[in-house]
Design an enzyme around this catalytic site. Structure first.
Site, PDB file in Angstrom:
ATOM      1  N   LYS A 285       0.830  -1.205   0.000  1.00  0.00           N
ATOM      2  CA  LYS A 285       0.000   0.000   0.000  1.00  0.00           C
ATOM      3  C   LYS A 285       0.865   1.254   0.000  1.00  0.00           C
ATOM      4  O   LYS A 285       0.524   2.266  -0.616  1.00  0.00           O
ATOM      5  CB  LYS A 285      -0.901   0.008   1.241  1.00  0.00           C
ATOM      6  CG  LYS A 285      -1.860  -1.171   1.328  1.00  0.00           C
ATOM      7  CD  LYS A 285      -2.574  -1.183   2.674  1.00  0.00           C
ATOM      8  CE  LYS A 285      -3.502  -2.366   2.815  1.00  0.00           C
ATOM      9  NZ  LYS A 285      -4.138  -2.436   4.159  1.00  0.00           N
ATOM     10  N   VAL A 286       1.973   1.198   0.712  1.00  0.00           N
ATOM     11  CA  VAL A 286       2.940   2.293   0.775  1.00  0.00           C
ATOM     12  C   VAL A 286       4.228   1.805   0.135  1.00  0.00           C
ATOM     13  O   VAL A 286       4.680   0.681   0.397  1.00  0.00           O
ATOM     14  CB  VAL A 286       3.187   2.727   2.237  1.00  0.00           C
ATOM     15  CG1 VAL A 286       4.283   3.781   2.307  1.00  0.00           C
ATOM     16  CG2 VAL A 286       1.895   3.264   2.854  1.00  0.00           C
TER      17      VAL A 286
END
EC number: 2.5.1.46
Length: 317
Positions: A285-286
């Site tokens: 996600k990051v």
């Protein structure tokens, strides 16, 4: 690790903060940058947020959880939207309830956390920690929302479209919903049912046609994520807004390039609200090389400081 290797960790001495009269907020934050603990993290958050807002190619996501609007953070967020520093807002239904209450000229009041809640109940006053709200406000809010629902188009709508319609019918430039509607900034509220806005929609739907597709926003939201060249997220608190923003990258070929989290939740319970941004990297996600920081402190303290310092830097730029 031998002595020579360990010396590589001893390159940046702590620099004590120097406080002088007439400092700007940005000057104060720059003094924090030489410190450790929360002060150092706050200074890092300002550096990252400045880079995120200064980048024209970055799509700026803002996650708004917690009771930020009753606490007085409304103007800050509305101004960020108005000035083009929020491209996508994801929030809770409760925050938009309180934004609408204020937009109708109905105020929240300073109270006390050490209250006689039984007496407050008898006095028809609701408490949000040290904020008081009269029950009567919700009667007026109900009348307003019922009139909005009655005037909605009869075709199927998304939650974002419903919130846009509410914003168009508000007459308060400090309103988040009105400002977002005026600026064409989408406001997503995946758990709208968990609020008075959702409750009133259900009550209206009991006797009238109202067609809201809870999944309709997903396509629009994912299109934004796919089309962004660079993605940044400012996350106040956790819960649904945080997860809704971060999970979007699971179905795209990219990850968030900037991520700032202002929270008081801890990671040990495994809950999403306290999950670290490092943990989000394990999901993709990051990004691996993303600029990230978590500031563990009350967001009603850290958000104004961060925004004030970053605005100073943006103005000087």
């Amino acid at each position: 690790m031998d002595i020579e290797d360990s010396s590589k960790n001893l390159t940046t001495p702590i620099r004590g903060a120097k406080i002088v009269a007439d400092m700007t907020v940005d000057e104060l934050v720059r003094e924090y940058s030489g410190c450790a603990f929360g002060a150092g993290r706050l200074a890092e958050a300002v550096d990252i947020y400045y880079k995120m807002l200064a980048s024209e190619k970055t799509t700026k996501f803002f996650g708004l959880a917690g009771a930020m609007i009753p606490a007085g953070m409304r103007n800050i967020i509305a101004d960020l939207i108005r000035d083009g520093y929020i491209d996508v807002l994801v929030t809770t239904g409760a925050n938009m309830v309180h934004d609408t209450v204020e937009a109708l000229g109905l105020h929240h009041y300073k109270g006390t956390a050490c209250a006689n809640d039984i007496q407050l109940r008898h006095d028809c006053i609701d408490r949000i920690y040290d904020v008081y709200l009269p029950d009567q406000h919700f009667t007026e809010l109900e009348e307003f929302l019922q009139s909005i629902y009655a005037g909605l188009p009869k075709e199927k709508l998304s939650i974002r479209q419903v919130l846009t319609e509410i914003g168009k019918n508000l007459d308060d430039d400090s309103s988040i919903l009105k400002t977002a509607a005026d600026m064409g900034v989408p406001v997503y509220c995946p758990a709208i049912q968990d609020s008075v806005i959702g409750l009133q929609a259900w009550l209206y739907k009991e006797g009238n046609p109202l067609h809201v597709d809870a999944f309709a926003d997903m396509h629009e939201f994912m299109d934004i994520c796919y089309e962004t060249e660079c993605a940044g997220a400012m996350l106040l608190g956790g819960g649904v807004p945080k997860n809704y923003i971060l999970q979007s990258m699971l179905v795209t070929p990219r990850s968030f390039d900037y991520a700032i989290q202002l929270t008081m939740d801890r990671p040990e319970t495994g809950g999403l609200s306290g999950a670290t941004l490092d943990e989000a990297q394990s999901w993709g996600k990051v990004g691996e090389n993303a600029k990230t920081v978590t500031v563990y402190a009350d967001a009603t303290i850290t958000l104004p400081l961060i925004v004030a310092a970053v605005r100073t830097r943006l103005l000087k730029r």
